[in-house]
Design a protein around this motif. Structure first.
Motif, short mmCIF file in Angstrom:
data_model
loop_
_atom_site.label_atom_id
_atom_site.label_comp_id
_atom_site.label_asym_id
_atom_site.label_seq_id
_atom_site.Cartn_x
_atom_site.Cartn_y
_atom_site.Cartn_z
N GLU A 125 0.82 -1.21 0.00
CA GLU A 125 0.00 0.00 0.00
C GLU A 125 0.86 1.26 0.00
OE1 GLU A 125 -3.00 0.19 3.00
OE2 GLU A 125 -3.96 -1.66 2.32
N VAL A 126 1.90 1.26 0.81
CA VAL A 126 2.81 2.42 0.85
C VAL A 126 3.46 2.61 -0.50
CG1 VAL A 126 4.99 3.27 1.82
CG2 VAL A 126 3.21 2.35 3.34
N GLU A 127 3.95 1.52 -1.09
CA GLU A 127 4.66 1.62 -2.36
C GLU A 127 3.74 1.99 -3.52
OE1 GLU A 127 7.83 1.91 -2.52
OE2 GLU A 127 8.01 1.42 -0.41
N CYS A 128 2.47 1.64 -3.44
CA CYS A 128 1.52 2.03 -4.49
C CYS A 128 1.35 3.54 -4.54
CB CYS A 128 0.17 1.37 -4.26
SG CYS A 128 0.11 -0.35 -4.77
N HIS A 129 1.56 4.18 -3.40
CA HIS A 129 1.38 5.63 -3.33
C HIS A 129 2.70 6.39 -3.50
CE1 HIS A 129 -2.77 5.12 -2.36
NE2 HIS A 129 -2.47 4.34 -1.34
N ASN A 130 3.82 5.69 -3.44
CA ASN A 130 5.13 6.31 -3.62
C ASN A 130 5.54 6.26 -5.09
OD1 ASN A 130 5.43 6.85 -0.93
ND2 ASN A 130 6.67 5.06 -0.51
N ALA A 131 6.36 7.19 -5.45
CA ALA A 131 6.91 7.25 -6.80
C ALA A 131 5.83 7.05 -7.84
CB ALA A 131 8.05 6.25 -6.96
N ASP A 132 6.04 6.12 -8.75
CA ASP A 132 5.06 5.93 -9.82
C ASP A 132 4.07 4.81 -9.53
OD1 ASP A 132 6.61 3.67 -10.18
OD2 ASP A 132 7.38 4.25 -12.13
N GLY A 133 4.32 4.01 -8.51
CA GLY A 133 3.41 2.92 -8.16
C GLY A 133 3.33 1.82 -9.20
N SER A 134 4.32 1.78 -10.09
CA SER A 134 4.30 0.76 -11.14
C SER A 134 4.60 -0.62 -10.56
CB SER A 134 5.35 1.09 -12.21
OG SER A 134 6.65 0.94 -11.67
N ALA A 135 4.29 -1.63 -11.33
CA ALA A 135 4.55 -3.00 -10.91
C ALA A 135 6.05 -3.20 -10.66
CB ALA A 135 4.04 -3.98 -11.95
N ALA A 136 6.89 -2.63 -11.50
CA ALA A 136 8.34 -2.77 -11.33
C ALA A 136 8.79 -2.11 -10.03
CB ALA A 136 9.07 -2.16 -12.51
N HIS A 137 8.25 -0.94 -9.72
CA HIS A 137 8.59 -0.24 -8.49
C HIS A 137 8.18 -1.07 -7.27
CE1 HIS A 137 9.08 3.07 -5.65
NE2 HIS A 137 7.92 2.69 -5.15
N ILE A 138 6.98 -1.62 -7.30
CA ILE A 138 6.48 -2.43 -6.19
C ILE A 138 7.31 -3.70 -6.04
CG2 ILE A 138 4.50 -3.78 -5.38
CD1 ILE A 138 2.75 -1.54 -6.71
N ALA A 139 7.64 -4.35 -7.15
CA ALA A 139 8.46 -5.57 -7.09
C ALA A 139 9.82 -5.29 -6.48
CB ALA A 139 8.62 -6.16 -8.49
N LYS A 140 10.45 -4.18 -6.87
CA LYS A 140 11.75 -3.82 -6.29
C LYS A 140 11.62 -3.57 -4.80
CE LYS A 140 13.83 -1.74 -10.37
NZ LYS A 140 14.28 -0.48 -11.00
N ALA A 141 10.56 -2.89 -4.38
CA ALA A 141 10.36 -2.59 -2.96
C ALA A 141 10.15 -3.88 -2.15
CB ALA A 141 9.17 -1.66 -2.79
N VAL A 142 9.40 -4.82 -2.71
CA VAL A 142 9.15 -6.09 -2.02
C VAL A 142 10.46 -6.85 -1.85
CG1 VAL A 142 8.03 -8.35 -2.25
CG2 VAL A 142 6.71 -6.26 -2.67
N LEU A 143 11.24 -6.93 -2.90
CA LEU A 143 12.52 -7.63 -2.82
C LEU A 143 13.49 -6.90 -1.90
CD1 LEU A 143 12.95 -8.74 -6.53
CD2 LEU A 143 12.25 -10.14 -4.58
N SER A 144 13.50 -5.57 -1.95
CA SER A 144 14.38 -4.78 -1.07
C SER A 144 14.02 -4.95 0.40
CB SER A 144 14.31 -3.29 -1.44
OG SER A 144 14.86 -3.08 -2.71
N ALA A 145 12.75 -5.21 0.67
CA ALA A 145 12.30 -5.41 2.05
C ALA A 145 12.64 -6.80 2.57
CB ALA A 145 10.79 -5.16 2.15
N GLY A 146 13.26 -7.63 1.74
CA GLY A 146 13.72 -8.95 2.20
C GLY A 146 12.81 -10.11 1.84
N TYR A 147 11.77 -9.87 1.05
CA TYR A 147 10.89 -10.97 0.65
C TYR A 147 11.56 -11.81 -0.41
CZ TYR A 147 7.05 -8.96 3.27
OH TYR A 147 6.26 -8.51 4.29
N ARG A 148 11.43 -13.12 -0.27
CA ARG A 148 11.98 -14.07 -1.22
C ARG A 148 10.95 -15.17 -1.43
NH1 ARG A 148 14.63 -10.33 -1.77
NH2 ARG A 148 16.79 -10.00 -1.28
N LYS A 149 11.03 -15.81 -2.59
CA LYS A 149 10.13 -16.92 -2.88
C LYS A 149 10.55 -18.11 -2.05
CE LYS A 149 7.85 -19.27 -6.59
NZ LYS A 149 6.61 -18.71 -7.03
N VAL A 150 9.63 -18.64 -1.26
CA VAL A 150 9.96 -19.77 -0.39
C VAL A 150 9.71 -21.08 -1.13
CG1 VAL A 150 9.54 -18.55 1.76
CG2 VAL A 150 7.67 -19.76 0.68
N GLY A 151 10.40 -22.11 -0.70
CA GLY A 151 10.20 -23.42 -1.29
C GLY A 151 11.00 -23.68 -2.54
N GLU A 152 11.97 -22.85 -2.80
CA GLU A 152 12.82 -23.07 -3.98
C GLU A 152 14.19 -23.52 -3.58
OE1 GLU A 152 12.81 -19.53 -6.40
OE2 GLU A 152 11.03 -20.19 -7.40
#
Length: 85
Positions: free
Chosen positions: A58-85
């Motif tokens: 929600e925060v990232e949707c309102h920051n910068a451009d809110g694009s999918a690429a921006h949100i994906a970078k923010a999620v990865l930067s926050a330490g989220y990783r795909k589990v089970g791989e």
């Protein structure tokens, strides 16, 4: 967006019990008095973790451009990783 990212298996690395308890307390304290119906409150740790991700998105949707690429970078930067791989 949160549903898709969470369903794809993105999570933060495992936390200690103490970290999970603190996150739960902080989350529920944030819901108190927030005019959110009880049935929408998280009911278990999975709900707490989903809520944590949702707040970030929600925060990232309102920051910068809110694009999918921006949100994906923010999620990865926050330490989220795909589990089970």
């Amino acid at each position: 967006i949160t549903d898709a990212i969470y369903a794809a298996g993105y999570r933060k690395p495992d936390r200690s019990v103490e970290d999970a308890v603190m996150l739960t307390i902080e989350t529920l304290a944030g819901f108190e008095g927030a005019d959110i119906p009880w049935k929408q409150w998280p009911k278990n740790l999975d709900g707490i973790l989903f809520n944590e991700l949702n707040e970030l998105i929600e925060v990232e949707c309102h920051n910068a451009d809110g694009s999918a690429a921006h949100i994906a970078k923010a999620v990865l930067s926050a330490g989220y990783r795909k589990v089970g791989e």
